[in-house]
Motif scaffolding. Structure first.
Motif, PDB file in Angstrom:
ATOM      1  N   THR A   1       0.700  -1.283   0.049  1.00  0.00           N
ATOM      2  CA  THR A   1      -0.015  -0.308  -0.174  1.00  0.00           C
ATOM      3  C   THR A   1       0.854   1.826  -0.430  1.00  0.00           C
ATOM      4  OG1 THR A   1      -0.317  -0.073   2.157  1.00  0.00           O
ATOM      5  CG2 THR A   1      -2.399  -1.264   1.212  1.00  0.00           C
ATOM      6  N   GLN A   2       2.471   1.206   0.704  1.00  0.00           N
ATOM      7  CA  GLN A   2       3.292   2.355   1.018  1.00  0.00           C
ATOM      8  C   GLN A   2       3.322   2.725  -1.130  1.00  0.00           C
ATOM      9  OE1 GLN A   2       5.444   2.792   4.258  1.00  0.00           O
ATOM     10  NE2 GLN A   2       4.494   1.432   5.157  1.00  0.00           N
TER      11      GLN A   2
ATOM     12  N   TRP B   1       2.115   2.476  -3.434  1.00  0.00           N
ATOM     13  CA  TRP B   1       0.995   2.521  -4.653  1.00  0.00           C
ATOM     14  C   TRP B   1       0.837   4.071  -3.231  1.00  0.00           C
ATOM     15  CZ3 TRP B   1      -3.746  -1.025  -2.107  1.00  0.00           C
ATOM     16  CH2 TRP B   1      -3.734  -2.340  -2.392  1.00  0.00           C
ATOM     17  N   GLU B   2       0.799   4.142  -2.318  1.00  0.00           N
ATOM     18  CA  GLU B   2       1.005   6.414  -2.515  1.00  0.00           C
ATOM     19  C   GLU B   2       2.269   6.785  -2.626  1.00  0.00           C
ATOM     20  OE1 GLU B   2       0.681   5.497   1.879  1.00  0.00           O
ATOM     21  OE2 GLU B   2      -1.539   4.529   2.041  1.00  0.00           O
TER      22      GLU B   2
ATOM     23  N   TYR C   1      -9.554   9.562  -1.600  1.00  0.00           N
ATOM     24  CA  TYR C   1      -8.321   8.862  -1.338  1.00  0.00           C
ATOM     25  C   TYR C   1      -7.576   9.410   0.012  1.00  0.00           C
ATOM     26  CZ  TYR C   1      -3.475   8.242  -1.404  1.00  0.00           C
ATOM     27  OH  TYR C   1      -1.815   7.906  -1.478  1.00  0.00           O
ATOM     28  N   SER C   2      -7.543  11.217  -0.277  1.00  0.00           N
ATOM     29  CA  SER C   2      -6.811  12.197   0.594  1.00  0.00           C
ATOM     30  C   SER C   2      -7.434  12.087   1.768  1.00  0.00           C
ATOM     31  CB  SER C   2      -7.321  13.443  -0.292  1.00  0.00           C
ATOM     32  OG  SER C   2      -5.757  13.424  -0.999  1.00  0.00           O
TER      33      SER C   2
ATOM     34  N   GLY D   1      -7.196   7.137   3.251  1.00  0.00           N
ATOM     35  CA  GLY D   1      -6.225   6.242   2.463  1.00  0.00           C
ATOM     36  C   GLY D   1      -5.755   4.850   2.414  1.00  0.00           C
TER      37      GLY D   1
END
Length: 295
Positions: A70-71, A73-74, A170-171, A174
């Protein structure tokens, strides 16, 4: 504008993914590719597609997906500008040639309704690109909890690539950082929807690849998937049980009971007891105590 985010790691099917982007009938999108320190350099492939669609490429010095997918992706999303809509595309999945066109064709209605999450009809393909499943379609408008329940019962499928979601949502939320990002997408749609319906587009297809190279296709990730499942269903119970009816709550609480009988955690016992009192009834709580006794 639509930002298409590709967390890149494997080259095996990447050319086909890029070709599906080049074949789009509408080019009103920008692609952001984040190379997760892969040993499989895609530079020559990207050179071939230069000018066929707009893209930005960044090769990260350290591998992050092996620690937290996930990180990864971010940080790939962080490459993007301020596009209001985002898609995270797997480096082995394919868009039907009119996916982007269909998105924009429906965008006015999507925004009028206030939907934060959009999904496309899908079909699973194998490593050779052959279809190995039925076409999965959805109701045009569906509550996120109803969509999750259909997947829970095995009536449909879902994965990350076929969704488009708003940057605002998303913001706000997350991604939950579950092991292997297993269930991270399911939790995202529950949270990103923000009590608004998911908007489905069934007129075009997304092709989701299932192969031995994908996380879903591997059999050596069972322990991490089990851990992710444990945390996910605890989060579901903490935050979403009120959106399900009594019978559904019983089935979801049963997932926690399975964990309890394996882990024997006191904290989980008290959670299950609380959920029965709040969402089912005293009879089911007594049955839970009886199962504890017999186990």
């Amino acid at each position: 504008m639509l930002a298409i985010i590709i967390p890149y790691y494997k080259r095996t099917f990447f050319e086909a993914t890029l070709q599906s982007l080049a074949a789009q009938t509408c080019k009103d999108f920008k692609v952001y590719i984040g190379n997760d320190a892969s040993t499989e350099d895609p530079a020559d492939l990207l050179q071939h597609f230069q000018g066929q669609f707009d893209f930005v490429y960044r090769c990260f010095e350290t591998n992050l997906g092996g620690v937290s997918l996930t990180q990864q992706w971010e940080r790939c999303i962080a490459l993007s500008a301020n596009e209001p809509w985002l898609m995270i595309l797997g480096d082995d999945d394919l868009l039907g040639e009119k996916v982007v066109e269909a998105f924009y064709k429906n965008l006015e209605e999507i925004e009028q309704i206030g939907c934060n999450v959009v999904r496309f009809a899908t079909q699973i393909i194998d490593g050779e690109g052959r279809s190995i499943s039925e076409v999965y379609e959805h109701s045009k408008l569906e509550k996120a909890t109803d969509a999750f329940w259909r997947k829970f019962k095995g009536e449909t499928r879902s994965s990350l690539s076929e969704y488009v979601f708003s940057r605002v949502a998303y913001s706000k939320y997350g991604f939950k950082d579950y092991p292997l990002a297993w269930y991270s997408d399911d939790m995202a749609w529950l949270e990103f929807a923000d009590k608004n319906p998911i908007f489905s587009i069934n007129s075009v297809l997304f092709y989701i690849r299932m192969s031995s190279a994908s996380i879903s296709g591997k059999i050596d990730n069972l322990e991490n998937k089990r851990l992710a499942s444990n945390v996910f269903y605890e989060d579901i119970s903490n935050d979403f049980l009120s959106f399900f009816d009594k019978k559904q709550c019983l089935k979801l609480i049963a997932k926690l009971e399975q964990q309890f009988f394996k882990r024997k955690q006191r904290s989980l016992f008290f959670k299950i007891m609380k959920y029965h009192l709040k969402y089912t009834d005293l009879t089911n709580l007594v049955k839970f105590f009886r199962r504890i006794y017999y186990n």
